[in-house]
Enzyme design. Structure first.
Site, PDB file in Angstrom:
ATOM      1  CB  THR A 200      61.492  37.138  29.071  1.00  0.00           C
ATOM      2  OG1 THR A 200      61.300  37.027  30.554  1.00  0.00           O
ATOM      3  CG2 THR A 200      60.714  38.420  28.637  1.00  0.00           C
ATOM      4  NE  ARG A 228      63.162  36.845  39.868  1.00  0.00           N
ATOM      5  CZ  ARG A 228      63.633  36.831  38.513  1.00  0.00           C
ATOM      6  NH1 ARG A 228      62.468  36.795  37.760  1.00  0.00           N
ATOM      7  NH2 ARG A 228      64.557  37.528  38.032  1.00  0.00           N
ATOM      8  N   GLY A 230      60.674  39.869  38.600  1.00  0.00           N
ATOM      9  CA  GLY A 230      62.016  40.062  37.994  1.00  0.00           C
ATOM     10  C   GLY A 230      61.717  41.442  37.301  1.00  0.00           C
ATOM     11  CG  ASP A 231      63.920  42.159  33.710  1.00  0.00           C
ATOM     12  OD1 ASP A 231      63.654  41.142  34.067  1.00  0.00           O
ATOM     13  OD2 ASP A 231      64.145  42.700  32.595  1.00  0.00           O
ATOM     14  CB  THR A 251      64.798  38.818  27.215  1.00  0.00           C
ATOM     15  OG1 THR A 251      65.091  37.492  27.665  1.00  0.00           O
ATOM     16  CG2 THR A 251      65.545  39.225  26.126  1.00  0.00           C
ATOM     17  N   GLY A 252      66.387  38.799  30.277  1.00  0.00           N
ATOM     18  CA  GLY A 252      67.447  38.462  30.851  1.00  0.00           C
ATOM     19  C   GLY A 252      67.565  38.365  32.225  1.00  0.00           C
ATOM     20  N   GLY A 254      66.822  39.228  35.260  1.00  0.00           N
ATOM     21  CA  GLY A 254      66.222  40.291  35.809  1.00  0.00           C
ATOM     22  C   GLY A 254      66.814  41.215  36.846  1.00  0.00           C
TER      23      GLY A 254
HETATM   24  N1  ASP Z   1      63.864  38.838  32.664  1.00  0.00           N
HETATM   25  C1  ASP Z   1      63.229  37.708  32.926  1.00  0.00           C
HETATM   26  C2  ASP Z   1      63.052  37.785  34.539  1.00  0.00           C
HETATM   27  O1  ASP Z   1      64.148  38.035  35.302  1.00  0.00           O
HETATM   28  C3  ASP Z   1      63.627  36.372  32.552  1.00  0.00           C
HETATM   29  C4  ASP Z   1      64.117  36.487  31.063  1.00  0.00           C
HETATM   30  O2  ASP Z   1      64.094  37.345  30.385  1.00  0.00           O
HETATM   31  O3  ASP Z   1      64.868  35.439  30.959  1.00  0.00           O
HETATM   32  O4  ASP Z   1      62.168  37.499  35.280  1.00  0.00           O
END
Ligand code: ASP
Length: 344
Positions: A200, A228, A230-231, A251-252, A254
């Site tokens: 991200t 799907r 995400g966040d 980022t992470g 989600g």
């Molecule tokens: N946050 C993003 C998601 O879940 C992915 C990421 O940031 O690694 O779509």
């Protein structure tokens, strides 16, 4: 506090904010994703390539801020540098869904009036962050998804591309690895973690008018189930900005960031508890999320230009240029030694 003679003379006269713009106060932070990023898996060449792109993205936004441009311009410019690079999971180089397609999410928020725009699950928009900005500025909605978002972006003149435009060999390899691992574990699509899953990109800025802006763009998570979301396009989870508190891009994993309302929670802690931006972000990332297994990180900036970039993973691609012009670039826990060069 506005600096300089003009600031002092005119502060009480309620002149337009642009007259009071002070480009000495601008600052920016960007990220290129968090995950199991460790030095052992990196070649010196790749490390250099990442550092160069991170620096380039931060500089692209910073130059616009220094020229007195609105924070939205800087956020979009910085993110577009990363969307165009196959190194990062956004735009070209976006990860694949389980069905071997790319579904992209992005959002942007401006902190003066809490205006926001987002696109989710889009497959043919070359720059999702540009589309998110159009939703914010030229529609009465906050979030558009799928075909409706694509039609809207095209109607506003954004370039459409074939979904294969985002293809890269390394992401396909990552998908195949994740699929093999999932098969072994008897798992359905989506869910589990791993080095290949994360990514991200995002940016947060304080502009010359004292406005905070945040933006985030992503391909999501490798092998995610189609459809799907995400966040990253969810205002409050992956992106948030409020001039009274802070601007955050996350980022992470989600699903955790949505359930823990991460970006908004950090700003709420500043607003209601009066804690610093670094304390608020550190508590949410390294205490609240960590204890439930939510992996990831954020970049955050407050109205005074204080920047923090905490993460609970081994690494996070990140860079910042502070109000004093000092440039910081990091991949692993410690910043890279090229730190402290000042912005050109
Ligand atoms: N946050 C993003 C998601 O879940 C992915 C990421 O940031 O690694 O779509």
């Amino acid at each position: 506090m506005r600096k300089g003679l003009f600031g002092v003379l005119f502060a009480g006269l309620a002149l337009s904010q642009s007259v009071l713009a002070d480009t000495s106060e601008v600052a920016i932070a960007i990220h290129g994703g968090a995950g199991t990023i460790v030095k052992e898996n990196m070649t010196p060449e790749l490390e250099k390539a990442y550092a160069k792109k991170l620096r380039e993205a931060a500089q692209a936004g910073y130059q616009l801020l220094k020229a007195g441009k609105p924070g939205e311009d800087a956020v979009v410019a910085a993110i577009q540098v990363l969307e165009s690079s196959p190194l990062f999971n956004a735009g070209v180089g976006a990860v694949y869904t389980y069905n071997e397609e790319h579904e992209l999410d992005a959002s942007i928020m401006q902190g003066a009036k809490r205006t926001a725009g987002a696109v989710a699950g889009v497959k043919t928009i070359k720059s999702p962050i540009a589309a998110a900005r159009l939703v914010m500025e030229q529609s009465e909605h906050v979030m558009l998804s799928g075909a409706g978002a694509e039609a809207f972006a095209q109607s506003k003149g954004l370039e459409p591309v074939n979904n294969h435009f985002f293809d890269t060999d390394q992401r396909l390899e990552a998908l195949n690895k994740v699929k093999a691992r999932m098969e072994q574990a008897g798992l359905d699509t989506g869910g589990q973690q791993g080095n290949e899953k994360m990514g991200t990109v995002g940016a947060v800025v304080l502009d010359a008018n004292g406005n905070l802006v945040a933006g985030t763009s992503t391909g999501g998570m490798t092998a995610k189930r189609f459809g799907r979301i995400g966040d990253s396009p969810v205002i409050g989870a992956g992106t948030f900005a409020d001039n009274e508190s802070c601007a955050v891009s996350a980022t992470g994993h989600g699903e955790f960031f949505i359930r823990y309302n991460v970006a908004a929670d950090i700003c709420a802690r500043i607003h209601y508890q009066g804690v610093s931006v670094s304390r608020a972000a550190e508590t949410v990332i390294n205490e609240e999320l960590k204890k439930v297994g939510g992996e990831g990180g954020v970049i955050a900036i407050d109205k005074r230009g204080n920047i923090t970039m905490p993460f609970n993973t081994p690494g996070m691609y990140r860079a910042s240029i502070g109000q004093d012009g000092s440039v910081k670039v990091g991949i692993y826990k410690a910043l890279l030694p090229e730190v402290q060069k000042s912005a050109g």
